[in-house]
Motif scaffolding. Structure first.
Motif, PDB file in Angstrom:
ATOM      1  N   ILE A   1      23.045  16.918 -28.028  1.00 14.50           N
ATOM      2  CA  ILE A   1      24.494  16.964 -27.781  1.00 14.50           C
ATOM      3  C   ILE A   1      24.909  18.392 -27.406  1.00 14.50           C
ATOM      4  O   ILE A   1      25.710  18.611 -26.502  1.00 14.50           O
ATOM      5  CB  ILE A   1      25.291  16.472 -29.022  1.00 14.50           C
TER       6      ILE A   1
ATOM      7  N   GLU B   1      23.813  19.219 -23.879  1.00 16.43           N
ATOM      8  CA  GLU B   1      24.612  18.460 -22.903  1.00 16.43           C
ATOM      9  C   GLU B   1      26.026  19.051 -22.767  1.00 16.43           C
ATOM     10  O   GLU B   1      26.647  18.958 -21.709  1.00 16.43           O
ATOM     11  CB  GLU B   1      24.667  16.975 -23.259  1.00 16.43           C
TER      12      GLU B   1
ATOM     13  N   HIS C   1      25.509  21.582 -20.308  1.00 17.35           N
ATOM     14  CA  HIS C   1      25.272  20.909 -19.027  1.00 17.35           C
ATOM     15  C   HIS C   1      26.607  20.568 -18.358  1.00 17.35           C
ATOM     16  O   HIS C   1      26.813  20.836 -17.168  1.00 17.35           O
ATOM     17  CB  HIS C   1      24.437  19.651 -19.279  1.00 17.35           C
ATOM     18  N   SER C   2      27.520  19.999 -19.147  1.00 17.14           N
ATOM     19  CA  SER C   2      28.820  19.636 -18.598  1.00 17.14           C
ATOM     20  C   SER C   2      29.611  20.878 -18.172  1.00 17.14           C
ATOM     21  O   SER C   2      30.291  20.880 -17.149  1.00 17.14           O
ATOM     22  CB  SER C   2      29.614  18.856 -19.658  1.00 17.14           C
TER      23      SER C   2
ATOM     24  N   ASP D   1      21.018  21.946 -17.006  1.00 16.61           N
ATOM     25  CA  ASP D   1      20.543  20.937 -17.943  1.00 16.61           C
ATOM     26  C   ASP D   1      19.189  21.370 -18.507  1.00 16.61           C
ATOM     27  O   ASP D   1      18.149  21.163 -17.875  1.00 16.61           O
ATOM     28  CB  ASP D   1      20.447  19.600 -17.185  1.00 16.61           C
TER      29      ASP D   1
ATOM     30  N   GLU E   1      34.633  23.631 -13.509  1.00 13.98           N
ATOM     31  CA  GLU E   1      35.431  22.409 -13.300  1.00 13.98           C
ATOM     32  C   GLU E   1      34.882  21.563 -12.145  1.00 13.98           C
ATOM     33  O   GLU E   1      34.960  20.334 -12.183  1.00 13.98           O
ATOM     34  CB  GLU E   1      36.873  22.858 -12.996  1.00 13.98           C
TER      35      GLU E   1
ATOM     36  N   THR F   1      29.694  19.732  -5.413  1.00 19.26           N
ATOM     37  CA  THR F   1      28.819  20.163  -6.500  1.00 19.26           C
ATOM     38  C   THR F   1      27.627  20.949  -5.954  1.00 19.26           C
ATOM     39  O   THR F   1      26.945  20.509  -5.034  1.00 19.26           O
ATOM     40  CB  THR F   1      28.303  18.946  -7.296  1.00 19.26           C
TER      41      THR F   1
ATOM     42  N   CYS G   1      25.028  11.110 -25.645  1.00 22.33           N
ATOM     43  CA  CYS G   1      24.709  12.362 -24.939  1.00 22.33           C
ATOM     44  C   CYS G   1      24.547  12.242 -23.436  1.00 22.33           C
ATOM     45  O   CYS G   1      24.739  13.237 -22.730  1.00 22.33           O
ATOM     46  CB  CYS G   1      23.377  12.944 -25.415  1.00 22.33           C
ATOM     47  N   TYR G   2      24.079  11.105 -22.931  1.00 22.20           N
ATOM     48  CA  TYR G   2      23.620  11.101 -21.549  1.00 22.20           C
ATOM     49  C   TYR G   2      24.789  11.067 -20.564  1.00 22.20           C
ATOM     50  O   TYR G   2      25.635  10.174 -20.633  1.00 22.20           O
ATOM     51  CB  TYR G   2      22.685   9.909 -21.331  1.00 22.20           C
ATOM     52  N   PRO G   3      24.834  12.008 -19.650  1.00 21.95           N
ATOM     53  CA  PRO G   3      25.976  12.059 -18.723  1.00 21.95           C
ATOM     54  C   PRO G   3      26.150  10.784 -17.907  1.00 21.95           C
ATOM     55  O   PRO G   3      27.276  10.424 -17.576  1.00 21.95           O
ATOM     56  CB  PRO G   3      25.662  13.249 -17.819  1.00 21.95           C
TER      57      PRO G   3
ATOM     58  N   GLU H   1      36.891  11.154 -10.401  1.00 20.16           N
ATOM     59  CA  GLU H   1      36.810  12.617 -10.294  1.00 20.16           C
ATOM     60  C   GLU H   1      36.774  13.272 -11.681  1.00 20.16           C
ATOM     61  O   GLU H   1      36.207  14.355 -11.828  1.00 20.16           O
ATOM     62  CB  GLU H   1      37.961  13.178  -9.454  1.00 20.16           C
TER      63      GLU H   1
ATOM     64  N   HIS I   1      33.277  13.187 -12.398  1.00 20.80           N
ATOM     65  CA  HIS I   1      32.614  14.155 -11.515  1.00 20.80           C
ATOM     66  C   HIS I   1      32.682  15.545 -12.136  1.00 20.80           C
ATOM     67  O   HIS I   1      31.682  16.275 -12.200  1.00 20.80           O
ATOM     68  CB  HIS I   1      33.295  14.127 -10.138  1.00 20.80           C
ATOM     69  N   SER I   2      33.867  15.929 -12.607  1.00 24.19           N
ATOM     70  CA  SER I   2      34.038  17.248 -13.213  1.00 24.19           C
ATOM     71  C   SER I   2      33.215  17.380 -14.495  1.00 24.19           C
ATOM     72  O   SER I   2      32.622  18.420 -14.763  1.00 24.19           O
ATOM     73  CB  SER I   2      35.525  17.478 -13.507  1.00 24.19           C
ATOM     74  N   GLU I   3      33.151  16.280 -15.251  1.00 26.87           N
ATOM     75  CA  GLU I   3      32.469  16.315 -16.553  1.00 26.87           C
ATOM     76  C   GLU I   3      30.949  16.303 -16.398  1.00 26.87           C
ATOM     77  O   GLU I   3      30.238  16.905 -17.211  1.00 26.87           O
ATOM     78  CB  GLU I   3      32.927  15.059 -17.319  1.00 26.87           C
ATOM     79  N   THR I   4      30.445  15.632 -15.368  1.00 28.65           N
ATOM     80  CA  THR I   4      28.993  15.381 -15.270  1.00 28.65           C
ATOM     81  C   THR I   4      28.348  15.875 -13.988  1.00 28.65           C
ATOM     82  O   THR I   4      27.124  15.881 -13.882  1.00 28.65           O
ATOM     83  CB  THR I   4      28.704  13.864 -15.323  1.00 28.65           C
ATOM     84  N   GLY I   5      29.143  16.238 -12.981  1.00 32.26           N
ATOM     85  CA  GLY I   5      28.570  16.583 -11.682  1.00 32.26           C
ATOM     86  C   GLY I   5      28.131  15.377 -10.869  1.00 32.26           C
ATOM     87  O   GLY I   5      27.517  15.534  -9.812  1.00 32.26           O
TER      88      GLY I   5
ATOM     89  N   ASP J   1      29.266  12.256  -8.625  1.00 33.47           N
ATOM     90  CA  ASP J   1      30.435  11.885  -7.821  1.00 33.47           C
ATOM     91  C   ASP J   1      30.225  10.498  -7.229  1.00 33.47           C
ATOM     92  O   ASP J   1      29.585  10.346  -6.191  1.00 33.47           O
ATOM     93  CB  ASP J   1      30.601  12.958  -6.723  1.00 33.47           C
TER      94      ASP J   1
ATOM     95  N   HIS K   1      19.670  12.979 -15.352  1.00 31.80           N
ATOM     96  CA  HIS K   1      20.237  14.333 -15.219  1.00 31.80           C
ATOM     97  C   HIS K   1      21.562  14.318 -14.455  1.00 31.80           C
ATOM     98  O   HIS K   1      22.588  14.698 -14.969  1.00 31.80           O
ATOM     99  CB  HIS K   1      19.242  15.327 -14.605  1.00 31.80           C
TER     100      HIS K   1
ATOM    101  N   THR L   1      23.410  15.884 -12.095  1.00 34.15           N
ATOM    102  CA  THR L   1      24.214  16.878 -11.393  1.00 34.15           C
ATOM    103  C   THR L   1      23.961  16.831  -9.886  1.00 34.15           C
ATOM    104  O   THR L   1      22.817  16.848  -9.443  1.00 34.15           O
ATOM    105  CB  THR L   1      23.893  18.296 -11.918  1.00 34.15           C
ATOM    106  N   GLY L   2      25.044  16.773  -9.117  1.00 36.88           N
ATOM    107  CA  GLY L   2      24.933  16.830  -7.671  1.00 36.88           C
ATOM    108  C   GLY L   2      24.791  15.497  -6.973  1.00 36.88           C
ATOM    109  O   GLY L   2      24.770  15.448  -5.739  1.00 36.88           O
TER     110      GLY L   2
ATOM    111  N   GLN M   1      18.784  13.503 -10.137  1.00 36.66           N
ATOM    112  CA  GLN M   1      19.787  14.524  -9.823  1.00 36.66           C
ATOM    113  C   GLN M   1      19.761  14.914  -8.345  1.00 36.66           C
ATOM    114  O   GLN M   1      18.709  14.909  -7.712  1.00 36.66           O
ATOM    115  CB  GLN M   1      19.577  15.775 -10.695  1.00 36.66           C
TER     116      GLN M   1
END
Lengths: 300, 300, 300, 300, 300, 300
Positions: D181, D184, D187-188, D193, E189, E210, F154-156, F184, F187-191, F193, F208, F210-211, F228
């Protein structure tokens, strides 16, 4: 002179204030893992109780008739959880402040607290029933009142009597400290100071309320009405051999059913105001009054 | 009619309310960079003082005996910082409200304020010592009290007397405005109105408290006890040539050691209640009372 | 015993408390889309009004003379929006609590509420003008006061009279419930209980204030001063055929211009205290008093 | 159609969603008295750790050199208390999610948790020492950096590596759930990550960072630098007889000391990138690389 | 084992962590009376700027056309006040972190900071003009966009480019630290990392965003569009005699007008991408590209 | 120079920024009584949905199996109320931003919005069913995962896919603006989209994350896994006669069942990746791929 020149003064003060002789008797030491009596939790307990007892009037919830049981359910569960914790805290607190230090003390556990919390919650329907009579009494006693809703929303007596009736129930379950904190919250909010140990019948109301004091051993019947500034107090209290007041003696008045006491009257001592008696404003009463009598201020 | 039709009404009101003649005397103009007296900061100052004086009872901290100095240290540092800012604000405020406009005024600087704040903090150990006697007095004076902890947690007198003792110290250091704000916070919370200028000895207590008024030039000895609704006020005050009250004249009572005043009694003017005297409830006193005497209500 | 054993007790309590007979008369049912009277919004309305009326003294804003109109503008707009919503809520509330259920009721719409809110806002400049006289009265009446700013910041009368003057204006616009909630907020904050229906002239002040009660049909002239604990109440009220008090009858005192009433005096019934009369402390008055007379306590 | 007509739809949905088959595996049942893993507490734990490790840079405190020990003391105590609770919650959570249901499980007690929390706190000085090298690495690796303070305040790598180093320590102490946690959260916040199980040497830095992935069994030496978008991942993972991935096998790369990996490079599988090697941007590497070599993108 | 047995461990950790060698370089010492760079204030500064630039889209205000100037006025005043404080904090911070310790440093005063804040605010209308072109570019570049309002509300590029344009203006006014903190807020953000030193023309947009990195010395023309994952970075940087990177050298790409760079392309070094050129996705570019050319990925 | 000298600069800026030409297209005008799309309400809507779908994992509630229906009930009711308001806001917003101004527009009423909200809520059980498959897919796809609970906490991907599935449902109900704001937020919280218009089957996961970008017209089958940095984007889009992109054309990839796409792969255009195909990392794909094929990176 740079501000850091005050460092010595501050450090010196910190050192004196951290000296154990300095804080003797004024310090509440925390024990890891024990819950603490918490003003914040107790305020939430009072809020939750008001939300449960008068649904839709207190709290932010937008309660419908068909979904009211969801709201009551969630609130009762939170109340049970907070109360269990605070009652355990109160029991721990009571224990450590009991003077007889040579007795082996059993640490109050969570289960004991939960059992008391559950018993309290089982009394809530009865508390609501009697509060409904208090709302009625306030409504029928004030020509300025327009509806029950206005009474519940605005009248300080409702906040004071609700806190008292909650606190009294906890007091009867032998919870230390917590009941008094709850009635003092209402005292601060409304100026009405009712000791949680007092006994008060149904259809009770107080108009305006600021300055009212109702002592710990008062017994008040049904349909009693007080006005602002009324004191139901102790006349004097016997001292023990050390010159300290003896605790636990009945020392406050008994008001029988249908008594009215007008503003700023003072009634002191273990006397009885008989059924249906009226005590005028600013009156000072230290002896019992027969049923039906009418004690009034002489003309100035 | 669309809501935007009210635009004219609102714009007109804004314009009138922004007219400088309209807000004359009711407006506190901000000067860039100067601190402002802040209700929020002052509430925090009161909280911090209570946390420092009664560790573990006020505040959320879970204080242990071995780590108490960390907590006192952090709280004293925050208190110093907030007090410095608020004292500077008070000094600025006092300055701009001094009537003699033709005198060249020196803007109070941060260092002056810090010096006062440090002196205040160096008095905290002494303040705690005297508050400990007030807790004792409350405990031994009330048969319903079960332990010191209950007194500190629940009894309104502790909040009122703590604010007063803090405010009085700042008053003696010639800080304008702030002391009165601090005692008025306790007034709102407890219904007890003690002017920061009053002088009060050790072992002081007030039972219940709502409605008590203690005027700016009162002098109260040690071991004095008051009940709810007691007024220690001014009888009348001489007017100056413009018909306005003359400021700064001693006009409130002196209560010598060991005096007790029962509920709703009113004592007015620069009179002296002698050592050990007892004033009964609802009594009106405007002349001095000899030591040891007992003034009571005639029977109704 | 596991904690989950309390599930039955809790479930039973939820079920009883959700029973419609149990909450009859104590429940405020929400209707989707209708605004609710909200304590939080009303507290904000009081804050905004204070910020607008005394710019720079209340609120956090750092207001300058040249930018004051931006601040007034934003505050007036927010006030209009919140008031519109709360007034509509009050109208809905009033409607549903009107006893005559067989009359077809028109649901109050947002536009009606907005129109009332706009009329209220157009009265703010006048409310500020009269409050300025109240500030003056408090200042010239207290030798301990050092400047107007101290009065506005600290003195409870300013909070009480501001709430009253706002609430009275809404009361005159026939808004139900909201005015009483606003004066009860001041009652809780200051111990001063002024009914929004009372009529009060300019240059009005109350010293200390705790315990003051001013009833719904009082009429108070200009330059009147009260002290703490004064009651302007009803002596008795005629009952209807059902034994309930008849609503709407003039039953509280009239105080003409320049009257002073000292602490804890009680004035009851539809009597008139003539211009310039002085009523001493702890006095009980139930008959009219001629202009210029001076009623004082007999010596004990 | 009135809004209340939707009651049936909502009630139906509530009923379906409360059916136990519906929430199987998606529901975390609370047991009275057991602490819960709490996002809010864990965020506070991260804040406190950052405040302790980089005093004056994180948190609101206005820390001086002479009073720094008060601040560290209070923060360490709060950290210990929160960590103890959250570690116990993590242990409970881990226990109930262990598949072997027929083993008798010992409920983790508060003392076990406290012992782990204390061991973690005793590692903080060492964690600070290694973080100091990470700050240095970020500073000397970026020509745009102006001072250490800017690195600590602004650079995302500092937040990511701090959370990782905290989480890794808890991971090594066998605390379930909580370490993941915490990483992560970073990560956010940063797009970086790092699995808490990875091993990372001193003087580690990542420039820009968004999109970096570092797998659970990675081993990273000293003085390693990564750029944004770098993946240190698994190439494939062997399946067990049920076709599910076998847990616990070393499957991520080893990076020896002084390795640099440029943006968006992907390194997969249990391969070794030799000491001092440079991996160019956008490169795809699935076989070991000798020390000192330089793998670059072919020209397009 | 009682929890208090951990006291030694905690006390030891506090002592090590408070040792001055331990926090060397990781500690930001507070000087009394100096403002501190504050994450909370800077977040408010960003919010206020967004509220001013896009009225009604950001912030809670319910802005009308006729009252918009009140809102702008109040927001600009708060922005000026917060910025002045934060710029002064940034200047102090920059000063103490300048390496040349033997130069006599002038403490930056509030007036210098206010002057910079005022110059910044005078640029806001121009910043809004160029942001309007960025909104257009985002709208016309995305077939999924339905209106300008959706772009402003939802699209991450608007948050990133707004923070960049604010931060760039402060960077041009030589404010240390603050600009980078502001762009890193947007980085966290949105995943878009634009250095405040970069120069970017009008009608700029980034789709999805991103992983985008834009280095400190980039120069970007008008009508440029980037996609997610694009890096505009440094190829390498010359080291000084100590092996550290030399600061301040132009080392990032120049993108002329009308360039498009597709997702995950990497452009490194002080090269020029000519007017109207298109760079395909996943491309690695380290040499200049002529105007109008189209560099694409070879087919796999 | 006094700070007030900046008044002119500030006033000038306010005036320019309040000029209607300045904020054209960047201003969202409020209409009295209309709800506003509110970021705060939408964040609460997402929280409530997560609390309902994964009881006990999200939110602070301490939910038991026997009382779960109370919690679901209260949350569903609040969700319905907030959604109704926000959907109405979205409909108003959509209406005013529809280009065809000469069509008579019907103001969307609260009842229309409530009907959509109710339909959305009736889909929640189905949304939970499909999310349960996503949790499974994440668990079985990651050797580092220890239990379902860890995945949910935990997992995005869980946060991203939950927001997407909620937003997609609202998108299918033709709610403007709101769905995109909700995706969105993730998107901001986890990357990650994901456009709310995309169609995604069951057992979907992203490692993972992000992106990752998933375009508006994507169609994704069951059992698909992404890593990712994967882009599922548009290759190009046809322009209309004005050179603007034509809206609403299918332009993103179709991924059939059981497809895996490794990190940083880019798949562009309306192509089909056949059932069971594997796309290697960093791969660039712009043409359809047959079922079962394996496209991998050539060795460097």
């Amino acid at each position: 002179m740079s501000l850091s020149d005050y460092t010595h003064t501050l450090t010196q003060a910190v050192s004196e204030l951290s000296d154990k002789h300095s804080y003797e008797g004024l310090f509440h030491q925390y024990k890891d893992g024990d819950p603490l009596p918490s003003g914040k939790s107790l305020r939430r307990i009072v809020e939750l109780s008001r939300e449960i007892l008068f649904p839709g009037y207190f709290g932010n919830s937008t309660v419908h008739r068909r979904t009211i049981n969801y709201h009551i359910g969630v609130n009762v569960e939170e109340l049970f959880s907070l109360l269990t914790e605070q009652i355990q805290a109160g029991l721990c607190f009571g224990l450590e402040n009991t003077p007889s230090d040579n007795v082996i003390k059993k640490i109050p556990d969570r289960d004991t607290a939960a059992s008391i919390a559950a018993r309290f919650i089982s009394k809530l329907p009865e508390i609501r029933r009697i509060l409904a009579t208090d709302v009625e009494a306030a409504y029928y006693g004030d020509p300025a009142a327009t509806c029950f809703g206005e009474i519940i929303c605005c009248y300080p007596i409702i906040r004071a009597i609700t806190n008292y009736r909650i606190a009294h129930e906890l007091y009867m379950l032998n919870v230390p400290l917590i009941p008094r904190i709850i009635t003092e919250m209402a005292h601060s909010e409304t100026g009405i100071d009712i000791h949680p140990g007092a006994q008060i019948g149904h259809h009770f109301t107080i108009d305006h309320g600021t300055g009212v004091v109702i002592g710990a051993t008062c017994i008040i019947g049904n349909n009693v009405k007080l006005y602002q500034g009324v004191t139901l107090g102790a006349k004097s209290f016997p001292l023990d051999e050390n010159g300290n007041p003896i605790k636990g003696i009945a020392r406050h008045p008994i008001l029988e059913d249908d008594v009215i006491v007008y503003s700023n009257a003072t009634i002191l001592g273990r006397i009885t105001i008989g059924k249906g008696a009226t005590i005028g404003g600013n009156i000072w009463v230290t002896e019992s009054v027969p049923a039906g009598s009418r004690i009034v201020q002489r003309r100035e």
